[in-house]
Design a protein around this motif. Sequence first.
Motif, mmCIF file in Angstrom:
data_model
loop_
_atom_site.group_PDB
_atom_site.id
_atom_site.type_symbol
_atom_site.label_atom_id
_atom_site.label_comp_id
_atom_site.label_asym_id
_atom_site.label_seq_id
_atom_site.Cartn_x
_atom_site.Cartn_y
_atom_site.Cartn_z
ATOM 1 N N GLU A 167 0.831 -1.209 0.000
ATOM 2 C CA GLU A 167 0.000 0.000 0.000
ATOM 3 C C GLU A 167 0.866 1.258 0.000
ATOM 4 O OE1 GLU A 167 -3.264 -0.279 -0.258
ATOM 5 O OE2 GLU A 167 -3.397 -2.439 0.126
ATOM 6 N N GLY A 168 2.034 1.153 0.600
ATOM 7 C CA GLY A 168 2.909 2.323 0.743
ATOM 8 C C GLY A 168 2.675 3.060 2.050
ATOM 9 N N GLY A 169 1.759 2.557 2.869
ATOM 10 C CA GLY A 169 1.474 3.192 4.160
ATOM 11 C C GLY A 169 0.286 2.506 4.808
ATOM 12 N N PRO A 170 -0.234 3.096 5.872
ATOM 13 C CA PRO A 170 -1.390 2.490 6.542
ATOM 14 C C PRO A 170 -2.582 2.445 5.593
ATOM 15 C CG PRO A 170 -0.498 4.339 7.826
ATOM 16 C CD PRO A 170 0.163 4.381 6.497
ATOM 17 N N SER A 171 -3.434 1.448 5.751
ATOM 18 C CA SER A 171 -4.547 1.272 4.826
ATOM 19 C C SER A 171 -5.758 0.753 5.569
ATOM 20 C CB SER A 171 -4.127 0.242 3.768
ATOM 21 O OG SER A 171 -5.240 -0.208 3.032
ATOM 22 N N ARG A 172 -6.923 1.252 5.182
ATOM 23 C CA ARG A 172 -8.153 0.769 5.806
ATOM 24 C C ARG A 172 -8.615 -0.539 5.152
ATOM 25 N NH1 ARG A 172 -12.649 3.645 8.317
ATOM 26 N NH2 ARG A 172 -11.424 5.535 8.031
ATOM 27 N N ASN A 173 -8.535 -0.588 3.832
ATOM 28 C CA ASN A 173 -9.118 -1.730 3.108
ATOM 29 C C ASN A 173 -8.105 -2.718 2.540
ATOM 30 O OD1 ASN A 173 -11.814 -0.732 3.432
ATOM 31 N ND2 ASN A 173 -11.300 0.836 1.906
ATOM 32 N N HIS A 174 -6.818 -2.353 2.568
ATOM 33 C CA HIS A 174 -5.751 -3.231 2.054
ATOM 34 C C HIS A 174 -6.044 -3.640 0.602
ATOM 35 C CE1 HIS A 174 -4.586 -3.482 6.300
ATOM 36 N NE2 HIS A 174 -5.858 -3.687 6.547
ATOM 37 N N GLU A 175 -6.565 -2.692 -0.209
ATOM 38 C CA GLU A 175 -7.033 -3.095 -1.543
ATOM 39 C C GLU A 175 -5.909 -3.472 -2.506
ATOM 40 O OE1 GLU A 175 -7.460 -0.217 0.182
ATOM 41 O OE2 GLU A 175 -8.596 1.178 -1.066
ATOM 42 N N ARG A 176 -4.805 -2.742 -2.469
ATOM 43 C CA ARG A 176 -3.717 -3.093 -3.395
ATOM 44 C C ARG A 176 -3.063 -4.408 -2.973
ATOM 45 N NH1 ARG A 176 -3.404 2.412 -2.754
ATOM 46 N NH2 ARG A 176 -3.688 3.628 -4.658
ATOM 47 N N THR A 177 -3.008 -4.593 -1.653
ATOM 48 C CA THR A 177 -2.435 -5.833 -1.112
ATOM 49 C C THR A 177 -3.275 -7.024 -1.574
ATOM 50 O OG1 THR A 177 -1.873 -4.494 0.800
ATOM 51 C CG2 THR A 177 -1.630 -6.872 1.040
ATOM 52 N N LYS A 178 -4.582 -6.892 -1.419
ATOM 53 C CA LYS A 178 -5.462 -7.991 -1.823
ATOM 54 C C LYS A 178 -5.463 -8.150 -3.335
ATOM 55 C CE LYS A 178 -8.482 -7.945 2.221
ATOM 56 N NZ LYS A 178 -9.853 -7.775 2.729
ATOM 57 N N ALA A 179 -5.329 -7.045 -4.065
ATOM 58 C CA ALA A 179 -5.271 -7.152 -5.535
ATOM 59 C C ALA A 179 -4.085 -8.023 -5.946
ATOM 60 C CB ALA A 179 -5.155 -5.759 -6.167
ATOM 61 N N MET A 180 -2.948 -7.852 -5.263
ATOM 62 C CA MET A 180 -1.793 -8.704 -5.586
ATOM 63 C C MET A 180 -2.060 -10.157 -5.175
ATOM 64 S SD MET A 180 2.171 -8.710 -4.322
ATOM 65 C CE MET A 180 2.629 -7.043 -4.761
ATOM 66 N N MET A 181 -2.662 -10.310 -3.998
ATOM 67 C CA MET A 181 -2.919 -11.660 -3.473
ATOM 68 C C MET A 181 -3.819 -12.465 -4.428
ATOM 69 S SD MET A 181 -4.445 -12.498 0.288
ATOM 70 C CE MET A 181 -6.183 -12.640 -0.053
ATOM 71 N N TYR A 182 -4.879 -11.804 -4.932
ATOM 72 C CA TYR A 182 -5.808 -12.502 -5.833
ATOM 73 C C TYR A 182 -5.313 -12.510 -7.280
ATOM 74 C CZ TYR A 182 -9.220 -12.097 -2.037
ATOM 75 O OH TYR A 182 -9.857 -12.186 -0.848
ATOM 76 N N GLY A 183 -4.641 -11.420 -7.680
ATOM 77 C CA GLY A 183 -4.327 -11.228 -9.100
ATOM 78 C C GLY A 183 -3.012 -11.857 -9.528
ATOM 79 N N ASP A 184 -2.050 -11.945 -8.623
ATOM 80 C CA ASP A 184 -0.748 -12.513 -8.970
ATOM 81 C C ASP A 184 -0.266 -13.375 -7.804
ATOM 82 O OD1 ASP A 184 1.752 -13.128 -9.921
ATOM 83 O OD2 ASP A 184 2.266 -11.070 -10.517
ATOM 84 N N PRO A 185 -0.934 -14.530 -7.625
ATOM 85 C CA PRO A 185 -0.629 -15.374 -6.460
ATOM 86 C C PRO A 185 0.845 -15.771 -6.359
ATOM 87 C CG PRO A 185 -2.474 -16.289 -7.741
ATOM 88 C CD PRO A 185 -1.982 -15.098 -8.489
ATOM 89 N N GLU A 186 1.505 -15.877 -7.518
ATOM 90 C CA GLU A 186 2.926 -16.270 -7.477
ATOM 91 C C GLU A 186 3.785 -15.163 -6.900
ATOM 92 O OE1 GLU A 186 4.892 -17.834 -10.965
ATOM 93 O OE2 GLU A 186 3.225 -19.262 -11.186
#
Length: 357
Positions: A167-186
Motif C-alpha cells: 500500500e505504501g502506508g497504513p490502509s483501511r481496506n488493504h485493496e492493493r495488497t489484496k489485488a496482488m494476493m488474488y491477481g498474482d498469487p505467485e
Amino acid sequence: MSVNDPQPPQPVRPAAPQDSAFLKACRREPVPHTPVWFMRQAGRSLPEYRKVREGIAMLDSCMRPELVTEITLQPVRRHHVDAAIYFSDIVVPLKAIGVDLDIKPGVGPVVAQPVRTRADLERLRPLEPDDVGYVTEAVRLLVRELGGTPLIGFAGAPFTLASYLVEGGPSRNHERTKAMMYGDPELWAALLDRLAVITGTFLKVQIEAGASAVQLFDSWAGALSEADYRSSVMPASAKVFESVAHYGVPRIHFGVGTGELLGAMGEAGADVVGADWRVPLDEAARRIGPGKPVQGNLDPAVLFAPRDAVEAQARRVLDAARGLEGHIFNLGHGVLPETDPDALTRLVAYVHEQTER
Ligand SMILES: Cc1c2[nH]c(c1CCC(=O)O)Cc1[nH]c(c(CCC(=O)O)c1C)Cc1[nH]c(c(CCC(=O)O)c1C)Cc1[nH]c(c(C)c1CCC(=O)O)C2
C-alpha cells in the motif's frame, strides 16, 4: 495516584525469567497470579517516554541501544507488569535491509516506493544479523537490567508487513495488497516468503541475545476471510514460527479482528494466541483449541472509563478465564496514546490482587 492512595503490595519479583508468572502461564504451569503486560506499554501514554523521545525521530530511537533500554524499562518500573516488550517497530528490519521508509507521527509507517512488481521484490534482500547489531546490543543490555522479568521480542508477520509495503502506508481496506494476493498469487507468495525469512531472522536475533518469548504481530490479518488466510497467508506465518521452534521459547501470535481466524492462528505454530475484545475470552479459547493459553481481551478504550468500570470489565475477563489452560492478561490491542498511565498501574495491581493464589 494520590499520596493517600495506599500502594497495593506488589508481587515478589521472580529470581529468573524462567520462574516468572508470564513464562509459567505460557508453559501452562500453575501461576502465583495471572501475569499482566500491555501491548504498546512503552510509548506515548507515558510522560517519561515523551520526555526522552523529544527531538528524536521514532526510527532513530530504535537504533540507540541505551535509549531503547530506558524506554523498554519505563513501563516495567511504573506499572509493575510481568513482562517487558522490546521497544522497536515492525518496520525496523525492513529499514535495516535498505527499504526507504519512515514512521510519520500520528500516521504510521510510510514507504517511499511501494512494492508492486517482481522488480520491486528484488529490493527485499534477506536480513543479516549484522544489519541490526543495535538490536543485539539493546536486548543484551535489557536482559541484564531486567533480572527476573522476562523480555518479549517481536516482529511483524508477513501479511501485515506486506500491507505496509504494497500500500505504501497504513490502509483501511488493504485493496492493493489484496489485488496482488488474488491477481498474482505467485508474486504474492514470493513476497510473503521473503518477508517470512526476514521476520524469522529478526526474531532469531532477539532470541539469541536473550529474549524469553516472541510475539508475531499480524495486526491487520483480521481483514482476511479464514479461507484466504489459510491459503495465502498462513504458510508464510507458519514458516516464521517453524524457523524459531528449536529455541523452545514461547511463540505468541496476535492480530486484531481475528475472531474467525483464531483456530488457524494457533495452527500456524503459535504456543499462545492473542485475542482482541470482540470475542469473549472463553469463546476465544474454545476457537483456539486445547493446549494453547490465551492472551489479551480487555478493550483498550475501557481504560478511559472510571476506575469502578475498568475493574468491572477486567473482572469479566478474569471470570471468563476461569478454568482455561492459561491466561495472560493484556489488552485486545495496544495502549491508546491518551490513556491515563495511572489507570494502567491500577489495573495491573487489580489483576494481581484478584488472582493471587
Ligand atoms: C501495526 C504495527 C506497527 N508497529 C507495531 C505494530 C503491531 C502492533 C499493533 O498492531 O499496534 C509494533 C510496535 N510498535 C511499537 C512497539 C513497541 C513496544 C510496545 O508495545 O511497547 C510495538 C510492539 C512502538 C511504536 N511504533 C510507533 C509508535 C508511535 C510513534 C512515536 O511514539 O513517535 C511507537 C511507540 C509508530 C507506529 N508504527 C506502526 C504504527 C501503526 C504506528 C503508530 C503511528 C502513530 O499513531 O503515530 C506500525
